[in-house]
Design a protein around this motif. Structure first.
Motif, mmCIF file in Angstrom:
data_model
loop_
_atom_site.group_PDB
_atom_site.id
_atom_site.type_symbol
_atom_site.label_atom_id
_atom_site.label_comp_id
_atom_site.label_asym_id
_atom_site.label_seq_id
_atom_site.Cartn_x
_atom_site.Cartn_y
_atom_site.Cartn_z
ATOM 1 N N CYS A 91 43.819 38.824 32.995
ATOM 2 C CA CYS A 91 45.117 38.251 32.620
ATOM 3 C C CYS A 91 46.219 38.922 33.424
ATOM 4 N N ARG A 92 46.502 38.332 34.601
ATOM 5 C CA ARG A 92 47.491 38.965 35.487
ATOM 6 C C ARG A 92 48.102 37.910 36.402
ATOM 7 N N ASN A 93 49.158 38.344 37.100
ATOM 8 C CA ASN A 93 49.831 37.482 38.067
ATOM 9 C C ASN A 93 49.283 37.716 39.465
ATOM 10 N N GLN A 102 44.772 32.705 39.362
ATOM 11 C CA GLN A 102 43.693 31.849 38.850
ATOM 12 C C GLN A 102 42.681 32.682 38.059
ATOM 13 N N HIS A 103 42.669 33.979 38.276
ATOM 14 C CA HIS A 103 41.813 34.856 37.462
ATOM 15 C C HIS A 103 42.254 34.858 36.001
ATOM 16 N N ALA A 104 43.516 34.525 35.727
ATOM 17 C CA ALA A 104 44.011 34.542 34.345
ATOM 18 C C ALA A 104 43.254 33.547 33.478
ATOM 19 N N ILE A 109 36.693 33.909 41.334
ATOM 20 C CA ILE A 109 35.745 35.028 41.369
ATOM 21 C C ILE A 109 35.968 35.814 42.650
ATOM 22 N N ASP A 110 35.799 37.130 42.567
ATOM 23 C CA ASP A 110 35.911 38.003 43.727
ATOM 24 C C ASP A 110 34.511 38.531 44.054
ATOM 25 N N ILE A 111 34.050 38.235 45.268
ATOM 26 C CA ILE A 111 32.698 38.629 45.670
ATOM 27 C C ILE A 111 32.774 39.780 46.670
ATOM 28 N N ASP A 163 38.014 44.096 50.931
ATOM 29 C CA ASP A 163 36.676 44.403 50.419
ATOM 30 C C ASP A 163 36.046 43.293 49.589
ATOM 31 N N HIS A 164 36.636 42.096 49.605
ATOM 32 C CA HIS A 164 36.020 40.995 48.838
ATOM 33 C C HIS A 164 36.506 39.629 49.311
ATOM 34 N N PHE A 165 35.730 38.613 48.950
ATOM 35 C CA PHE A 165 36.152 37.221 49.119
ATOM 36 C C PHE A 165 36.702 36.744 47.778
ATOM 37 N N HIS A 166 37.908 36.199 47.786
ATOM 38 C CA HIS A 166 38.462 35.552 46.591
ATOM 39 C C HIS A 166 38.187 34.056 46.705
ATOM 40 N N LEU A 167 37.557 33.496 45.688
ATOM 41 C CA LEU A 167 37.248 32.059 45.647
ATOM 42 C C LEU A 167 37.872 31.490 44.383
HETATM 43 ZN ZN ZN Z 1 40.487 37.153 43.318
#
Ligand code: ZN
Length: 176
Positions: A91-93, A102-104, A109-111, A163-167
């Motif tokens: 739950c964040r901006n 979109q994580h909120a 997902i962060d891979i 360090d990750h892919f945000h999808l």
């Molecule tokens: Zn992300």
């Protein structure tokens, strides 16, 4: 599917891929969980069974079967057996701003890494830079993800994604 949750669940039912629904959780602050499922992956998922929106689960299913494994076979000569992720729900901006991530709503997902059949792990950090086969695999994975997800952010985007892919399956479209 992004506009019609029932169409998303119907697609899973028709495909015979079992999905476990997560109970809706209302929110007055833009962090609700609606029409979510446990990620229906055949891969080992670390941490296990992340919660994702149904459209994210559908996009992941197509990506895993038609993008990720093909990239692994092409560049590494073997398939992916597991993924390491940094989370789906938070739950964040977006980076210090006033717009909800979109994580909120578990719509992202962060891979961070891909565990191969032989047990070796290819990680976005430190394997993204460079010119070897691991880097080529990661670039192919990023490019394939752009076919199925609305937003794909890799280390090419900014240092926050080194360090990750945000999808995600949000309203914007980006492939970086
Ligand atoms: Zn992300």
């Amino acid at each position: 599917m992004r506009q019609d949750p029932e169409a998303c669940f119907a697609a899973f039912a028709a495909s015979a891929i079992p999905v476990t629904r997560v109970p809706d959780r209302p929110s007055t602050t833009g962090c609700e969980t609606e029409n979510a499922v446990r990620l229906p992956s055949v891969l080992r998922t670390i941490p296990a069974s992340p919660t994702l929106s149904c459209p994210m689960a559908a996009a992941w299913t197509m990506f895993e079967r038609h993008g990720l494994q093909a990239a692994a076979r092409t560049h590494l000569g073997q398939e992916v057996a597991g993924i390491r992720h940094l989370g789906t729900q938070s739950c964040r901006n977006i980076g210090g701003g006033t717009v909800r991530s979109q994580h909120a709503t578990a719509n992202a997902i962060d891979i961070a890494g891909f565990i191969l059949r032989d047990g070796r792990e290819v990680r976005v950090a430190p394997d993204w830079p460079g010119s070897g086969r691991d880097a080529a695999f990661l670039r192919a994975v990023r490019d394939a993800a752009c076919r199925w997800f609305r937003v794909v952010l890799s280390p090419d985007y900014d240092a926050a994604h080194r360090d990750h892919f945000h999808l995600d399956m949000g309203p914007w479209s980006s492939c970086r």
